[in-house]
Design a protein around this motif. Structure first.
Motif, mmCIF file in Angstrom:
data_model
loop_
_atom_site.group_PDB
_atom_site.id
_atom_site.type_symbol
_atom_site.label_atom_id
_atom_site.label_comp_id
_atom_site.label_asym_id
_atom_site.label_seq_id
_atom_site.Cartn_x
_atom_site.Cartn_y
_atom_site.Cartn_z
ATOM 1 N N PRO A 171 0.345 -6.508 1.106
ATOM 2 C CA PRO A 171 -0.137 -5.125 0.983
ATOM 3 C C PRO A 171 0.972 -4.081 1.095
ATOM 4 C CG PRO A 171 -1.683 -6.425 2.258
ATOM 5 C CD PRO A 171 -0.461 -7.292 2.061
ATOM 6 N N ALA A 172 2.037 -4.395 1.831
ATOM 7 C CA ALA A 172 3.230 -3.553 1.838
ATOM 8 C C ALA A 172 4.433 -4.463 1.981
ATOM 9 C CB ALA A 172 3.196 -2.553 2.994
ATOM 10 N N CYS A 173 5.453 -4.191 1.172
ATOM 11 C CA CYS A 173 6.684 -4.988 1.239
ATOM 12 C C CYS A 173 7.840 -4.085 0.886
ATOM 13 C CB CYS A 173 6.598 -6.154 0.249
ATOM 14 S SG CYS A 173 8.047 -7.242 0.291
ATOM 15 N N ASP A 174 8.924 -4.168 1.665
ATOM 16 C CA ASP A 174 10.082 -3.347 1.299
ATOM 17 C C ASP A 174 11.008 -4.124 0.377
ATOM 18 O OD1 ASP A 174 11.993 -4.806 2.834
ATOM 19 O OD2 ASP A 174 11.580 -3.607 4.626
ATOM 20 N N THR A 175 12.054 -3.479 -0.054
ATOM 21 C CA THR A 175 12.945 -4.055 -1.069
ATOM 22 C C THR A 175 13.779 -5.230 -0.552
ATOM 23 O OG1 THR A 175 14.471 -2.306 -0.456
ATOM 24 C CG2 THR A 175 13.146 -1.947 -2.432
ATOM 25 N N TYR A 176 13.667 -5.522 0.733
ATOM 26 C CA TYR A 176 14.407 -6.674 1.264
ATOM 27 C C TYR A 176 13.457 -7.715 1.835
ATOM 28 C CZ TYR A 176 19.106 -8.445 2.383
ATOM 29 O OH TYR A 176 20.281 -9.158 2.399
ATOM 30 N N GLY A 177 12.133 -7.517 1.618
ATOM 31 C CA GLY A 177 11.191 -8.579 1.963
ATOM 32 C C GLY A 177 10.494 -8.450 3.299
ATOM 33 N N ASN A 178 10.606 -7.323 3.966
ATOM 34 C CA ASN A 178 9.805 -7.123 5.182
ATOM 35 C C ASN A 178 8.386 -6.740 4.775
ATOM 36 O OD1 ASN A 178 11.851 -7.379 7.385
ATOM 37 N ND2 ASN A 178 12.815 -5.731 6.202
ATOM 38 N N ILE A 179 7.416 -7.457 5.340
ATOM 39 C CA ILE A 179 6.029 -7.389 4.860
ATOM 40 C C ILE A 179 5.099 -6.963 6.001
ATOM 41 C CG2 ILE A 179 4.104 -8.799 3.987
ATOM 42 C CD1 ILE A 179 6.270 -10.701 2.790
ATOM 43 N N ASN A 180 4.128 -6.122 5.657
ATOM 44 C CA ASN A 180 2.984 -5.965 6.565
ATOM 45 C C ASN A 180 1.696 -5.892 5.766
ATOM 46 O OD1 ASN A 180 1.966 -3.144 6.204
ATOM 47 N ND2 ASN A 180 4.019 -2.584 6.925
ATOM 48 N N GLY A 181 0.570 -6.031 6.469
ATOM 49 C CA GLY A 181 -0.742 -6.024 5.832
ATOM 50 C C GLY A 181 -1.524 -4.760 6.077
ATOM 51 N N VAL A 182 -0.898 -3.754 6.691
ATOM 52 C CA VAL A 182 -1.696 -2.602 7.125
ATOM 53 C C VAL A 182 -1.528 -1.352 6.271
ATOM 54 C CG1 VAL A 182 -1.812 -3.413 9.509
ATOM 55 C CG2 VAL A 182 0.030 -1.852 8.834
ATOM 56 N N GLU A 183 -0.589 -1.356 5.329
ATOM 57 C CA GLU A 183 -0.358 -0.165 4.504
ATOM 58 C C GLU A 183 -0.707 -0.486 3.053
ATOM 59 O OE1 GLU A 183 0.784 2.675 5.801
ATOM 60 O OE2 GLU A 183 1.656 2.027 7.722
ATOM 61 N N GLY A 184 -1.120 0.543 2.315
ATOM 62 C CA GLY A 184 -1.316 0.359 0.884
ATOM 63 C C GLY A 184 -2.763 0.180 0.499
ATOM 64 N N LYS A 185 -2.996 0.203 -0.817
ATOM 65 C CA LYS A 185 -4.365 0.166 -1.321
ATOM 66 C C LYS A 185 -5.035 -1.188 -1.082
ATOM 67 C CE LYS A 185 -2.869 -1.072 -6.005
ATOM 68 N NZ LYS A 185 -2.837 -0.759 -7.425
ATOM 69 N N SER A 186 -4.236 -2.226 -0.849
ATOM 70 C CA SER A 186 -4.802 -3.557 -0.609
ATOM 71 C C SER A 186 -4.691 -3.968 0.854
ATOM 72 C CB SER A 186 -4.105 -4.590 -1.492
ATOM 73 O OG SER A 186 -4.180 -4.215 -2.847
ATOM 74 N N ALA A 187 -4.614 -3.000 1.747
ATOM 75 C CA ALA A 187 -4.455 -3.306 3.178
ATOM 76 C C ALA A 187 -5.539 -4.270 3.646
ATOM 77 C CB ALA A 187 -4.500 -2.022 3.995
ATOM 78 N N CYS A 188 -5.129 -5.306 4.348
ATOM 79 C CA CYS A 188 -6.071 -6.320 4.834
ATOM 80 C C CYS A 188 -5.892 -6.578 6.322
ATOM 81 C CB CYS A 188 -5.879 -7.621 4.064
ATOM 82 S SG CYS A 188 -4.220 -8.311 4.235
ATOM 83 N N GLY A 189 -4.899 -5.941 6.951
ATOM 84 C CA GLY A 189 -4.669 -6.150 8.386
ATOM 85 C C GLY A 189 -3.722 -7.300 8.656
ATOM 86 N N SER A 190 -3.992 -8.040 9.709
ATOM 87 C CA SER A 190 -3.138 -9.156 10.139
ATOM 88 C C SER A 190 -2.849 -10.125 8.990
ATOM 89 C CB SER A 190 -3.837 -9.912 11.273
ATOM 90 O OG SER A 190 -3.154 -11.113 11.580
ATOM 91 N N LEU A 191 -1.627 -10.667 8.980
ATOM 92 C CA LEU A 191 -1.234 -11.680 7.981
ATOM 93 C C LEU A 191 -1.001 -13.040 8.659
ATOM 94 C CD1 LEU A 191 1.254 -9.560 5.815
ATOM 95 C CD2 LEU A 191 -1.109 -10.191 5.250
ATOM 96 N N GLY A 192 -1.763 -13.270 9.719
ATOM 97 C CA GLY A 192 -1.526 -14.451 10.560
ATOM 98 C C GLY A 192 -1.447 -15.781 9.834
ATOM 99 N N TYR A 193 -2.279 -15.977 8.806
ATOM 100 C CA TYR A 193 -2.285 -17.287 8.138
ATOM 101 C C TYR A 193 -1.050 -17.518 7.277
ATOM 102 C CZ TYR A 193 -7.099 -17.409 9.711
ATOM 103 O OH TYR A 193 -8.213 -17.400 10.499
ATOM 104 N N ALA A 194 -0.358 -16.448 6.907
ATOM 105 C CA ALA A 194 0.793 -16.585 6.006
ATOM 106 C C ALA A 194 2.083 -16.921 6.745
ATOM 107 C CB ALA A 194 0.974 -15.290 5.223
ATOM 108 N N ILE A 195 2.074 -16.810 8.052
ATOM 109 C CA ILE A 195 3.340 -16.893 8.795
ATOM 110 C C ILE A 195 3.969 -18.301 8.765
ATOM 111 C CG2 ILE A 195 4.339 -16.630 11.120
ATOM 112 C CD1 ILE A 195 2.579 -14.048 11.319
ATOM 113 N N PRO A 196 3.212 -19.377 8.982
ATOM 114 C CA PRO A 196 3.861 -20.692 8.857
ATOM 115 C C PRO A 196 4.418 -20.936 7.449
ATOM 116 C CG PRO A 196 1.762 -20.906 9.999
ATOM 117 C CD PRO A 196 1.813 -19.505 9.444
ATOM 118 N N ASP A 197 3.688 -20.495 6.423
ATOM 119 C CA ASP A 197 4.187 -20.634 5.051
ATOM 120 C C ASP A 197 5.556 -19.967 4.921
ATOM 121 O OD1 ASP A 197 1.277 -20.639 5.262
ATOM 122 O OD2 ASP A 197 1.208 -20.792 3.085
ATOM 123 N N ALA A 198 5.650 -18.729 5.400
ATOM 124 C CA ALA A 198 6.905 -17.979 5.271
ATOM 125 C C ALA A 198 8.025 -18.653 6.046
ATOM 126 C CB ALA A 198 6.710 -16.544 5.752
#
Lengths: 512, 512
Positions: A171-198
């Motif tokens: 939902p939000a990502c900067d140009t160097y790959g820092n990600i959060n789920g709380v900003e933007g039109k697709s905000a979904c909140g916590s990204l807990g399930y994606a963390i082991p993948d990353a």
């Protein structure tokens, strides 16, 4: 071979390998080794932003047979899985394994890719809709592998599930790959399930519709883990991502069950200062929360935490001071997203921190009470939330088995019958969660306590609650519905149900 | 053998192993493999809180030869390293390797343990005081291994530095091992340097003087990584942990250098919207920040981030809106601790995220300007911050080499002479940071630009700044001080200076 629950399993399954039979919920806590991680280090000046998903696939040197992963925080609004698999199909690749933490009806286009041999394997903690139905019909080349939420983290971290490329809907990502789920039109909140993948994939690609200047804030997934970033028009449909509000049931049967469950919690002695609690987003579960809330307020009880997928209702309890903290692996509604964004005691957790049995202690281990659902429960208290009454896959453990194993009091709340079928049966069609981790079943007609919980039965000796044996509850149900006919299956194994420790608790066979 | 900087190195060093010679600052960005992690999984109901450090040592099954690690966020106020090593000595153990991210004068008791053979190896990114002096005199059995901050993270993550037991001094820790640095009487702020230790050690023990109910909030180090918790009376002396305030120099020479450095930054063209900046806590460095601040305000420039060890002065710039975010690996003063605790855009980073060259991109890679110090700098722009003018170890890279390599403009600010010795020399006593990563040297008498930075020289063609060659600056200094005599060393290697990629950039020999 036969596992500890009497389920008949082959020794070896094509496309899966050697079967480790389930041996008991607490048999496998031991010295473990996590997988080593391979990565390409990034030099000062290297640019991570690419122009298209295709370019990312080529940069990641995707090959036939690769395992690619996705998280399900965009739920039934997710566009990313379909976009990526479509591009892979256009490149002419075959034999791809899709490791999605969950699969929803929106992922229906995957069925065509399965038919065409682009996708030959699926890993998921939960599956519903056309893909689940197609898998049940046997169209997938290899059996789907179904994890628990904590078990998926374990599998990734141990190397049992090796991810070649992880695609992180961002939902939000900067140009160097820092990600959060709380900003933007697709905000979904916590990204807990994606963390082991990353953290464990060989290559990690962020797919975002909200590319922000460096650095993003907050950072849920760090630049340390992200190789490439692709900006797209939309990663999802906000209507499918989070519901507006999750609501308490108004159904009188559901309310009756909820009230009994709350009374059971009170009589268990767990409802005191420091109380911790988790419930799903279903109407009856939320109604339990509502009754628990009243009791906490009446008795001035300050809980320690609530956890799991977080709903607005739990946020309200937190905001009223009934819990000091929330642990959030996934936000179920907009109110949860807002709270997660703004309140620092509303803390994120990865799926590993949530429920992985093979770390130094998951959050579920500290749960007092867990409220669970069931599509079937048997007289050994084994629960099925994987297949429906017709034998077709319509769910999966998610956090069910993890929280049942971790919590001091795991309560299944369910109507005694659904669609003129009894919920309590001799033997569940599919075991999702082993009975030894289920402490009580609460129905509108009565409560059954797992006979292994002698301590709880002792506590309830003087109780006025309608306590029966589980066999008695089964008989009550059967009096209303009759004994249902057994479902018949083909021999072909279409899905493997892995317990959280990586052993096989059951298999799902092709429906007739 | 001779490394890329002409430093003479043995092929093999006893107690260290085969020497990989430094080959250039950007030669080693490649496919890397991180070490697999071994751990003991924790079952629901297991208790992590132990009664003493001794009990923790026994539970961790400590043996002769073990490597134990510590972080340095409590700086010269730390009690934990001494407490743990004293207990180890009482148990009669020998040949212990101490991997402390930094060693300060407060760690003087370690000298006795070295003499007695309890401790035979040291890893540190920075060393000052009695331990550093004792190492220089050759009393340690094996050479000390000196990393950069990012290089230590790399070494831990790659397995080059395998930690058997990590001890995490914890200003706040809950009963299940969630740790933060912002609460309690020993609050120190960010715990960035401790994170790789927690993630990669076989056993992790939190030592706290502030055991809080579950769950702690915020969580900087998660319960997933912590095996045991020990409560002690005090983990440190608050007076030594953080200074009250860090101050800008009032010395006119320092101010002159700072002003020239700020003008150089302005003329470099980097001072524009999105500007990113790091400086140390020294008086001259902070004065550069003060001049930069004025320029940013005058020209209405909004920076992206400031990073590193964070001071109150940088917090002020952030609070005035000159930076959108701070990346904090360590808080230098109380104001920084407060800000880190309260402002969500004041974000923590691990030492790996800060400066590890072998992840998918460290924060240093995004730095525009870095302000550095030096005890010596040579005509190849190589910098020494490891040994003093007498050849004795009095520091170490810390983040020096990491930020120099990552930043677009790495500026060394220094007086031309100190204590009647020239700072610019033909050949530094010890190379800490390679000259190819240093872009400019600013002294009170003039500025030297690294001749490799043709682009920068071109930009400064019309500049009115006092630009000289580095040889000219050296001659100016030598006119004032004369050419100093060479220091003489014994043959024995007492410390190995590892560059951030794990190659050996230099060795330190025993002082006469």
């Amino acid at each position: 071979m036969i596992n500890a629950l009497g389920r008949n399993l082959p020794d070896y399954i094509e496309g899966y390998g050697k079967v480790k039979p389930f041996a008991g919920a607490f048999e496998n806590y031991k010295e473990v080794v996590k997988s080593s991680v391979k990565l390409k280090s990034v030099k000062p000046g290297d640019d991570k932003v690419l122009s298209s998903i295709k370019e990312a696939l080529l940069k990641c040197e995707i090959k036939d047979g690769y395992t690619i992963s996705f998280h399900h925080h965009l739920r039934n609004g997710d566009f990313v899985l379909n976009m990526v698999v479509d591009e892979i199909a256009k490149l002419g690749l075959k034999d791809i394994k899709v490791a999605a933490s969950s699969i929803f009806p929106c992922h229906a286009p995957l069925v065509e890719h399965i038919k065409n041999g682009v996708v030959t394997g699926i890993y998921a903690n939960y599956m519903s809709g056309p893909v689940a139905e197609a898998v049940s019909k046997g169209i997938l080349k290899y059996p789907a592998i179904m994890h628990t939420h904590g078990g998926r983290a374990r599998a990734i971290e141990s190397g049992d599930l090796h991810i070649d490329i992880a695609f992180i809907a961002s939902p939000a990502c900067d140009t160097y790959g820092n990600i959060n789920g709380v900003e933007g039109k697709s905000a979904c909140g916590s990204l807990g399930y994606a963390i082991p993948d990353a953290m464990y994939a060989d290559r990690v690609v962020a797919i975002t519709d909200n590319l922000v200047p460096y650095p993003a804030c907050p950072i849920e997934i760090s630049q340390e883990y992200v190789d490439y970033i692709v900006e797209v028009e939309a990663i999802g449909d906000p209507k499918g991502i989070v519901s507006g509000t999750t609501r308490i049931t108004k159904d009188p049967v559901g309310l009756k069950i909820a009230k009994l469950a709350a009374q059971l919690i009170e009589e268990s002695g767990l409802l005191k200062d420091g109380f911790s609690f988790q419930t799903g987003a279903g109407g009856t579960s939320l109604a339990v929360a509502a009754f628990v809330k009243e009791m906490m307020k009446k008795n001035n009880i300050k809980g320690s935490f609530a956890a799991g997928g977080i709903t607005g209702y739990i946020v309200e309890m937190f905001e009223e001071g009934l819990f000091r903290s929330l642990f959030d692996v996934q936000c179920f509604d907009l109110k949860a997203v807002e709270s997660y964004k703004n309140n620092k005691a509303h803390q994120g957790m990865s799926s590993s921190m949530y429920g992985n049995p093979h770390n130094r202690g998951a959050v579920v281990n500290n749960l007092d009470v867990m409220i669970l659902g069931a599509t079937e429960i048997d007289t050994d208290f084994n629960v099925n939330v994987t297949t429906g009454s017709n034998g077709v896959i319509m769910g999966g453990s998610g956090g069910h088995s993890d929280t049942a194993a971790g919590s001091k009091l795991a309560i299944v709340v369910t109507q005694l019958t659904k669609a003129r079928l009894p919920i309590i049966v001799d033997r569940v069609t599919t075991v999702t969660t082993p009975g030894e981790t289920i402490d009580a079943v609460v129905t509108e007609r009565g409560i059954a306590i797992n006979p292994k919980r002698l301590d709880l039965l002792e506590k309830l000796k003087e109780s006025k609650l309608p306590i029966f044996t589980i066999e008695e509850l089964k008989q009550m149900a059967e009096k209303m519905t009759g004994v249902p006919e057994k479902i018949e299956f083909e021999d072909k194994i279409v899905a493997i149900v892995e317990y959280r420790d990586g052993t096989v608790i059951d298999v799902v066979r092709q429906v007739r």
